[in-house]
Design a protein around this motif. Structure first.
Motif, mmCIF file in Angstrom:
data_model
loop_
_atom_site.group_PDB
_atom_site.id
_atom_site.type_symbol
_atom_site.label_atom_id
_atom_site.label_comp_id
_atom_site.label_asym_id
_atom_site.label_seq_id
_atom_site.Cartn_x
_atom_site.Cartn_y
_atom_site.Cartn_z
ATOM 1 N N UNK A 129 0.836 -1.200 0.000
ATOM 2 C CA UNK A 129 0.000 0.000 0.000
ATOM 3 C C UNK A 129 0.869 1.248 0.000
ATOM 4 N N UNK A 130 2.004 1.160 0.682
ATOM 5 C CA UNK A 130 2.943 2.293 0.735
ATOM 6 C C UNK A 130 3.432 2.649 -0.659
ATOM 7 N N UNK A 131 3.627 1.640 -1.501
ATOM 8 C CA UNK A 131 4.109 1.888 -2.866
ATOM 9 C C UNK A 131 3.118 2.766 -3.624
ATOM 10 N N UNK A 132 1.846 2.452 -3.523
ATOM 11 C CA UNK A 132 0.822 3.226 -4.224
ATOM 12 C C UNK A 132 0.775 4.667 -3.726
ATOM 13 N N UNK A 133 0.827 4.832 -2.400
ATOM 14 C CA UNK A 133 0.763 6.176 -1.819
ATOM 15 C C UNK A 133 1.998 6.987 -2.197
ATOM 16 N N UNK A 134 3.183 6.384 -2.025
ATOM 17 C CA UNK A 134 4.429 7.105 -2.310
ATOM 18 C C UNK A 134 4.552 7.442 -3.795
ATOM 19 N N UNK A 135 4.135 6.516 -4.657
ATOM 20 C CA UNK A 135 4.205 6.781 -6.097
ATOM 21 C C UNK A 135 3.291 7.930 -6.493
ATOM 22 N N UNK A 136 2.126 8.014 -5.877
ATOM 23 C CA UNK A 136 1.200 9.110 -6.187
ATOM 24 C C UNK A 136 1.756 10.441 -5.688
ATOM 25 N N UNK A 137 2.337 10.432 -4.501
ATOM 26 C CA UNK A 137 2.875 11.669 -3.945
ATOM 27 C C UNK A 137 4.037 12.203 -4.770
ATOM 28 N N UNK A 138 4.822 11.315 -5.368
ATOM 29 C CA UNK A 138 6.001 11.730 -6.130
ATOM 30 C C UNK A 138 5.774 11.645 -7.643
ATOM 31 N N UNK A 139 4.525 11.684 -8.036
ATOM 32 C CA UNK A 139 4.202 11.471 -9.450
ATOM 33 C C UNK A 139 4.816 12.518 -10.375
ATOM 34 N N UNK A 140 5.125 13.706 -9.844
ATOM 35 C CA UNK A 140 5.680 14.774 -10.670
ATOM 36 C C UNK A 140 7.209 14.757 -10.698
ATOM 37 N N UNK A 149 7.781 3.238 -10.050
ATOM 38 C CA UNK A 149 9.175 3.468 -9.667
ATOM 39 C C UNK A 149 9.343 4.747 -8.864
ATOM 40 N N UNK A 150 8.393 5.670 -9.001
ATOM 41 C CA UNK A 150 8.473 6.909 -8.215
ATOM 42 C C UNK A 150 8.519 6.619 -6.720
ATOM 43 N N UNK A 151 7.891 5.545 -6.287
ATOM 44 C CA UNK A 151 7.811 5.248 -4.854
ATOM 45 C C UNK A 151 9.182 4.980 -4.248
ATOM 46 N N UNK A 152 10.129 4.456 -5.036
ATOM 47 C CA UNK A 152 11.463 4.128 -4.514
ATOM 48 C C UNK A 152 12.497 5.199 -4.835
ATOM 49 N N UNK A 153 12.100 6.248 -5.530
ATOM 50 C CA UNK A 153 13.028 7.317 -5.882
ATOM 51 C C UNK A 153 13.353 8.157 -4.648
ATOM 52 N N UNK A 154 14.629 8.249 -4.323
ATOM 53 C CA UNK A 154 15.063 8.994 -3.141
ATOM 54 C C UNK A 154 15.123 10.479 -3.477
ATOM 55 N N UNK A 155 14.348 11.259 -2.722
ATOM 56 C CA UNK A 155 14.356 12.716 -2.880
ATOM 57 C C UNK A 155 14.799 13.363 -1.580
ATOM 58 N N UNK A 156 14.961 14.655 -1.601
ATOM 59 C CA UNK A 156 15.441 15.375 -0.433
ATOM 60 C C UNK A 156 14.481 15.209 0.747
ATOM 61 N N UNK A 157 15.060 14.848 1.897
ATOM 62 C CA UNK A 157 14.262 14.699 3.110
ATOM 63 C C UNK A 157 13.682 13.320 3.320
ATOM 64 N N UNK A 158 13.969 12.377 2.388
ATOM 65 C CA UNK A 158 13.406 11.020 2.518
ATOM 66 C C UNK A 158 14.200 10.134 3.468
ATOM 67 N N UNK A 159 15.509 10.401 3.626
ATOM 68 C CA UNK A 159 16.383 9.500 4.378
ATOM 69 C C UNK A 159 16.945 10.183 5.611
ATOM 70 N N UNK A 160 17.166 9.387 6.648
ATOM 71 C CA UNK A 160 17.856 9.861 7.845
ATOM 72 C C UNK A 160 19.360 9.815 7.617
ATOM 73 N N UNK A 161 20.145 10.518 8.440
ATOM 74 C CA UNK A 161 21.610 10.499 8.265
ATOM 75 C C UNK A 161 22.211 9.098 8.315
ATOM 76 N N UNK A 162 21.574 8.170 9.071
ATOM 77 C CA UNK A 162 22.123 6.815 9.174
ATOM 78 C C UNK A 162 21.712 5.928 7.995
ATOM 79 N N UNK A 163 20.975 6.479 7.026
ATOM 80 C CA UNK A 163 20.584 5.726 5.853
ATOM 81 C C UNK A 163 19.226 5.055 5.952
ATOM 82 N N UNK A 164 18.546 5.202 7.084
ATOM 83 C CA UNK A 164 17.212 4.609 7.227
ATOM 84 C C UNK A 164 16.155 5.520 6.609
ATOM 85 N N UNK A 165 14.991 4.950 6.337
ATOM 86 C CA UNK A 165 13.901 5.718 5.729
ATOM 87 C C UNK A 165 13.260 6.623 6.777
ATOM 88 N N UNK A 166 13.164 7.916 6.452
ATOM 89 C CA UNK A 166 12.629 8.893 7.397
ATOM 90 C C UNK A 166 11.108 8.923 7.366
#
Length: 549
Positions: free
Chosen positions: A235-246, A278-295
């Motif tokens: 479900x996260x894939x669908x939500x994240x892909x829609x949010x980053x569709x642009x 594929x937009x759901x897995x695209x790393x953009x600014x603010x997506x990751x924590x300094x230790x590399x985990x998903x924020x």
């Protein structure tokens, strides 16, 4: 899911050492489930004074729940509890339900006063009596939810070789059908001729034996740890892909989020199919924590989660072809009983078989065919060094099912012709042996032997690893949907045509079978198109890596 670590002194986990325990478990649990459910309509009518139509409705609800509920058990096994716990707890719940059902059959205070012939109406069950009955059936049904397909998946998990997995699943389903046959012939006979208490008691004893056999093998099982619900990630894939569709997609694999893995492991690449996801897995600014985990989990998913969802989307057309396939079978099985009631059911001068007993021929045919098919596939592989793909096996099941519908139409045409010759109307018995229907039922059984295990193996092999148990239970979802869809189709035919009146000899049941044949043919063409377009996802078995069935 990952395998639990083994201590140095622990026995080797998994493999053929687990086979005797798992195969002994299957017939016990199947005898228990089939033993109480196969004859439930007769029990409701004879012991609880419930009207025939109401009893049939209750049985329909029970059968629908038994078909659909295994998906819930599979999700629990994959996501939270693991297969071993789900099977164990479900078996215990089932024993409690069957025990309660047994008590309703032996304690007079739990059933209404038996009907007496005369002008006075039958006394129906009290609220307390019907409440206990419903609770017992609900608990027994819940037991089926956690065992029917979860056990098949757990057994396949014990083997790493796909060929060994197939051998196990073939034997698993063979023992299941053999146990169903024993239940139809043995336990149902005991219920009708000896006593309901003994019949249900034997079902409970079979459940207990199956549970003991399963637990005895616990030290040998390879258990996979659940890692939380995979459906949340999908479900996260669908939500994240829609949010980053642009956002603009990157051609670089390094710009996408990957699962934590050893350095030597090759990174997953993006695929062009369903590229929007594929937009759901695209790393953009603010997506990751300094230790590399998903924020922000609902803003960024791993590429593995994206590919898992794509896999489900690719499989869904193949999955959908099974709905109409099983719908035609569901309708056929109910109509066979109506046909049998209007035919000569004598086996010799004295013995008359029950109309519901005709289903035994399907079970016998399926059980024998499973064993023969397994031997044939082994011999075929030794000679040709190749094996028929799973989609080919399913396709053979389609063809045989369609053939059985055509045979049913021809037999019914002959029965109606005999009725007209003898000027018989209504539900009068036509002087034509019920055994004319045996060939069509044998064909159904052979088709099911190809189709049913083939579907389970196909979904198990092709579904993402995180939802293997759910993959096997998808067949149960198909059957459940088909059960209700078949009821709706028969209702539609009854309202729009005169083919299904109350009197079998006054209708045109043969036309109904021809309609089912046409539906099966159209669905088979759809299956061929879907199979031709499908590419196997699993590369472990090179024999299966063909784009065509």
């Amino acid at each position: 899911m990952n395998a639990e670590p083994q201590s140095s002194g622990a026995p080797k986990k998994g493999g053929w050492v687990t086979f005797p325990f798992l195969i002994a478990t299957m017939p016990g649990l199947t005898l228990a489930a089939a033993g109480w459910s196969n004859n439930i309509i007769v029990y409701l009518i004879n012991e609880f004074n419930i009207k025939s139509i109401d009893a049939a409705q209750i049985a329909n609800i029970v059968n629908g729940c038994m078909a659909l509920s295994p998906i819930l058990g599979a999700i629990l096994a994959d996501s939270y509890l693991g297969s071993f716990k789900v099977i164990t707890v479900s078996s215990l719940v089932s024993i409690v339900g069957i025990l309660a059902l047994t008590l309703t059959s032996i304690l007079d205070l739990m059933t209404p006063t038996p009907c007496e012939h005369g002008p006075s109406p039958c006394e129906g069950p009290s609220k307390a009596q019907i409440g206990i009955l419903y609770i017992s059936m609900a608990l027994s049904t819940m037991g089926v939810a956690g065992t029917r397909f979860t056990l098949a998946t757990m057994g396949a998990d014990q083997f790493t070789n796909p060929k060994h997995q197939r051998v196990f699943l073939n034997w698993h389903f063979f023992t299941m059908y053999a146990a169903m046959l024993v239940s139809m012939v043995g336990i149902v006979y005991i219920q009708d001729n000896v006593g309901w208490g003994l019949g249900y008691g034997l079902s409970g004893a079979a459940n207990l034996i199956g549970l003991v056999a399963f637990v005895m093998g616990s030290r040998y099982y390879l258990l996979l740890k659940p890692q939380g619900s995979p459906f949340t990630g999908l479900a996260c894939v669908l939500v994240a892909a829609f949010r980053k569709r642009k956002a603009l997609l990157s051609p670089k694999t390094e710009d996408y989020c990957q699962e934590p893995q050893p350095r030597e492991t090759k990174l997953i690449n993006t695929t062009n199919s369903f590229k929007f996801l594929n937009h759901a897995a695209l790393v953009t600014e603010g997506d990751m924590n300094p230790d590399g985990s998903i924020k922000k989990p609902w803003n960024l998913c791993t590429l593995q989660q994206v590919e898992d969802l794509k896999t489900l989307i690719r499989i869904s057309p193949i999955w959908s072809t099974g709905i109409l396939l099983h719908t035609t079978l569901a309708i056929q099985m109910s109509l066979v009983v109506l046909q049998a009631l209007a035919m000569d059911r004598h086996l010799g001068p004295q013995l008359q078989i029950s109309a519901g007993t005709m289903m035994v021929f399907v079970t016998i045919s399926t059980a024998i065919s499973l064993a023969l098919i397994d031997r044939f596939l082994v011999t075929f592989h030794k000679i040709t060094h190749t094996s028929p793909t799973l989609l080919k096996r399913i396709g053979i099941g389609h063809v045989l099912t369609i053939s059985s519908m055509a045979l049913s139409a021809l037999v019914e045409s002959k029965r109606l012709a005999a009725a007209r010759t003898h000027n018989l109307a209504g539900n009068s018995i036509v002087p034509m042996s019920v055994f004319w229907m045996v060939p069509q039922l044998l064909v159904v059984g052979v088709g099911e032997a190809f189709m049913f295990p083939g579907q389970v193996m196909f979904y198990y092999q092709e579904f993402p690893k995180s939802i293997k148990s759910t993959a096997a239970a998808m067949v149960a979802v198909i059957i459940g949907i088909a059960f209700y869809l078949g009821t709706a189709m028969v209702d539609l035919i009854s309202k729009t045509t005169r083919w299904l009146p109350d009197g079998m000899n006054d209708g045109r049941l043969d036309n109904v079978y021809w309609v089912l044949t046409i539906v099966g043919l159209v669905n088979f063409v759809y299956f061929l198109v879907c199979s031709w377009m499908y590419k196997y996802q699993n590369d472990e078995n090179k024999e299966l890596n063909s784009p065509n069935p």
